[in-house]
Design an enzyme around this catalytic site. Sequence first.
Site, PDB file in Angstrom:
ATOM      1  N   CYS A 239      -2.087   9.118   3.662  1.00 16.99           N
ATOM      2  CA  CYS A 239      -1.926   9.077   2.312  1.00 16.99           C
ATOM      3  C   CYS A 239      -3.033   9.067   1.615  1.00 16.99           C
ATOM      4  O   CYS A 239      -3.424   9.572   0.443  1.00 16.99           O
ATOM      5  CB  CYS A 239      -2.092   7.292   2.304  1.00 16.99           C
ATOM      6  SG  CYS A 239      -2.935   6.624   3.061  1.00 16.99           S
TER       7      CYS A 239
ATOM      8  N   GLU B 145       0.710  -1.147   0.104  1.00 12.76           N
ATOM      9  CA  GLU B 145      -0.159  -0.443   0.156  1.00 12.76           C
ATOM     10  C   GLU B 145       1.009   1.096  -0.312  1.00 12.76           C
ATOM     11  O   GLU B 145       1.891   1.541   0.557  1.00 12.76           O
ATOM     12  CB  GLU B 145      -0.717  -0.424   1.777  1.00 12.76           C
ATOM     13  CG  GLU B 145      -2.141  -1.172   0.415  1.00 12.76           C
ATOM     14  CD  GLU B 145      -2.700  -1.341   0.023  1.00 12.76           C
ATOM     15  OE1 GLU B 145      -2.985   0.006  -0.664  1.00 12.76           O
ATOM     16  OE2 GLU B 145      -3.181  -2.240  -0.935  1.00 12.76           O
TER      17      GLU B 145
HETATM   18  P1  NAD Z   1       8.925   4.910   3.808  1.00 11.92           P
HETATM   19  O1  NAD Z   1       8.647   4.085   2.235  1.00 11.92           O
HETATM   20  O2  NAD Z   1      10.101   5.689   3.929  1.00 11.92           O
HETATM   21  O3  NAD Z   1       9.297   4.401   4.923  1.00 11.92           O
HETATM   22  C1  NAD Z   1       7.839   3.062   5.062  1.00 11.92           C
HETATM   23  C2  NAD Z   1       8.563   1.600   5.507  1.00 11.92           C
HETATM   24  O4  NAD Z   1       9.300   0.917   4.576  1.00 11.92           O
HETATM   25  C3  NAD Z   1       9.612   1.750   6.842  1.00 11.92           C
HETATM   26  O5  NAD Z   1       9.459   0.945   7.985  1.00 11.92           O
HETATM   27  C4  NAD Z   1      11.138   1.937   6.146  1.00 11.92           C
HETATM   28  O6  NAD Z   1      11.870   1.610   7.306  1.00 11.92           O
HETATM   29  C5  NAD Z   1      11.286   0.582   5.530  1.00 11.92           C
HETATM   30  N1  NAD Z   1      11.573   1.059   4.451  1.00 11.92           N
HETATM   31  C6  NAD Z   1      12.412   1.553   4.186  1.00 11.92           C
HETATM   32  N2  NAD Z   1      12.952   1.410   2.446  1.00 11.92           N
HETATM   33  C7  NAD Z   1      12.718   0.281   2.624  1.00 11.92           C
HETATM   34  C8  NAD Z   1      13.633  -1.028   1.319  1.00 11.92           C
HETATM   35  N3  NAD Z   1      14.813  -0.479   1.021  1.00 11.92           N
HETATM   36  N4  NAD Z   1      13.613  -2.228   1.708  1.00 11.92           N
HETATM   37  C9  NAD Z   1      11.963  -2.161   2.695  1.00 11.92           C
HETATM   38  N5  NAD Z   1      11.891  -1.163   3.440  1.00 11.92           N
HETATM   39  C10 NAD Z   1      11.925  -0.615   3.766  1.00 11.92           C
HETATM   40  O7  NAD Z   1       7.864   5.318   3.873  1.00 11.92           O
HETATM   41  P2  NAD Z   1       7.796   6.674   5.298  1.00 11.92           P
HETATM   42  O8  NAD Z   1       7.767   7.838   5.387  1.00 11.92           O
HETATM   43  O9  NAD Z   1       7.376   5.656   6.500  1.00 11.92           O
HETATM   44  O10 NAD Z   1       5.540   6.799   5.218  1.00 11.92           O
HETATM   45  C11 NAD Z   1       5.248   7.595   4.441  1.00 11.92           C
HETATM   46  C12 NAD Z   1       4.676   7.180   3.211  1.00 11.92           C
HETATM   47  O11 NAD Z   1       3.297   5.959   3.360  1.00 11.92           O
HETATM   48  C13 NAD Z   1       3.817   8.292   2.140  1.00 11.92           C
HETATM   49  O12 NAD Z   1       3.895   7.501   1.207  1.00 11.92           O
HETATM   50  C14 NAD Z   1       2.174   7.730   2.128  1.00 11.92           C
HETATM   51  O13 NAD Z   1       1.557   8.284   1.604  1.00 11.92           O
HETATM   52  C15 NAD Z   1       2.265   6.262   2.834  1.00 11.92           C
HETATM   53  N6  NAD Z   1       1.141   5.570   3.245  1.00 11.92           N
HETATM   54  C16 NAD Z   1       0.840   4.452   2.033  1.00 11.92           C
HETATM   55  C17 NAD Z   1      -0.542   3.829   2.713  1.00 11.92           C
HETATM   56  C18 NAD Z   1      -1.852   3.599   2.304  1.00 11.92           C
HETATM   57  O14 NAD Z   1      -2.569   3.004   3.188  1.00 11.92           O
HETATM   58  N7  NAD Z   1      -1.546   3.228   1.114  1.00 11.92           N
HETATM   59  C19 NAD Z   1      -1.105   4.138   4.668  1.00 11.92           C
HETATM   60  C20 NAD Z   1       0.219   5.418   5.499  1.00 11.92           C
HETATM   61  C21 NAD Z   1       1.560   5.958   4.503  1.00 11.92           C
END
Ligand code: NAD
Length: 524
Positions: A329, A295
């Site tokens: 999001c 997501e």
């Molecule tokens: P992010 O993608 O930076 O991080 C999300 C998670 O992924 C964190 O736990 C991070 O440590 C991990 N991560 C980072 N690099 C990785 C890699 N290479 N491999 C595996 N894991 C890795 O996102 P964020 O800043 O924590 O959250 C904000 C984002 O999340 C926004 O884009 C928002 O739109 C999205 N979001 C989407 C939903 C949805 O339901 N569609 C809900 C909430 C947030």
Amino acid sequence: MTAKITREDQLPPFANEPFSDFSKPHVRAAMEAALAQVGSELGREYPAYIGGQKVTATQKIRSIDPSCSSRLVGIVQDCPPELGDLAVQAALGAFESWSLVPAPERCEIFFRAKELLRQRRFEFNAWIIYEVGKNWAEADADVAEMVDFFDYYCRSMIRLNQPPELVQVSEEKNRLAYIPLGVGVCISPWNFPCAIMGGMAAAAAVAGNTVVSKPSEDAPVVATKLVELMIEAGVPAGVLNLVTGTGAALGAHLVRHPKVRFVSFTGSREVGCQVVENAAKVSDGQRWLKRVVAEMGGKNAIIVADDADLDSAAQGVTAAAFGYQGQKCSACSRVVVFDSVHDRFVEKLLAATRALTVGPAQDPSTNVGPVISGRAYEKVFHYIQLGKEEGKLLMGGERTESDGFFVPPTIFDEVRPGARIAQEEIFGPVLAVIRARDYDHALEIANGTAFGLTGAVYSSSPDRLERAAREFHVGNLYLNRKCTGAMVGRHPFGGFNMSGTDSKTGGPDYLLQFTQAKTVCAKI
Ligand code: NAD
């Protein structure tokens, strides 16, 4: 109340957990007391949880309060990949027994977790306020959503546990059962540190899988508190493992691990694409294709037509654009307004936005708190700078001297549909106003990004609303209301296109993604 539930009709109908009414003096006093109590517990160190053991690492991660960056919320372990391996091993061991625990018994544990969370509602609110800068109401909604997820996913599991009807013929007996997949890695973002982190883990575990949870570096304390609560509720050792650490090192390593059967990811488009790519590579010793539920981000639009109730539209857009500082999001980051009502709408939008107060999340009068981190603050201001070239700044946009990461609600007018601030997810309180000639044009603009998460239309025309239902291509479409605030069970949530795999959290099919269906046919 919860023991021996084998059919959903043994439970009262599902109802969303009510939000707290902070205008009531005793509710307000309870929240203030929780903030004071949690305030006295800040700065402590928390272990990782692997196979029921508390584990520490050499390196640590410091989680700070974005309302006051010199305030330390807590210290967690920066687990290296080797601890990730241990967590996968522990989960693999626990899967042998957990997958055989009857579904009603698994549900009993998560129903208990729901009750514990209800009891500790204000305490969790307070941790969220301190760690991620949500205001009181937003923090409260995050915890209420997690209460709902515990309840809803237990009910889903009870339903899935009833064998579906198959066609039977005289010479055979046929059945189909939904069985768990194995070890799942749950990688969560910081913006719903309770509901998303906990919802992903609880859904996978109640379906009979074992879990390695890797929460965001920006919200590890809330995640630890919730894992501790689930352990207290009776989740057995190894079923839910918590490893805190960085995404690039630990997260990516877990995704590649050959013993991991599925990855449940919520986060940005960039990272989601990497997760999908890494999970697709089959490593030596891997005996399955990994399933990925991802997501991701959004660039959500609200259309305001010439026949809309402009007051209601201005209120809805303001709430959707600036609620939790635009860090949902589902947040509205584009408002597509008919030329003919543009000036009147913008005037109302500015008035509604001016009424918002910016301040520390702990203050009950705050509407708009800080963005999550110094990195986020710089990223948002990078886009604000860009916005000054791509549009006309109507309000906000200025930096403030503070120990917190405060960005004022910022509105750009006269933005082209293809401008970068109208195409890229900013994830802050920045709104682009885009003009449309007519409804065709408005829908074309709304659909004109790589994303497809949420959207809304304000119009009094039933034909236009029905057309949006067919043609506005998003996972969650709202008519004559804001595009944020999805409720469990009422608005199953998930996006199209680059917004993800449309998993529909809080919906009737969500749990299926963490199971595989097995058919057994016996000749008689
Ligand atoms: P992010 O993608 O930076 O991080 C999300 C998670 O992924 C964190 O736990 C991070 O440590 C991990 N991560 C980072 N690099 C990785 C890699 N290479 N491999 C595996 N894991 C890795 O996102 P964020 O800043 O924590 O959250 C904000 C984002 O999340 C926004 O884009 C928002 O739109 C999205 N979001 C989407 C939903 C949805 O339901 N569609 C809900 C909430 C947030």
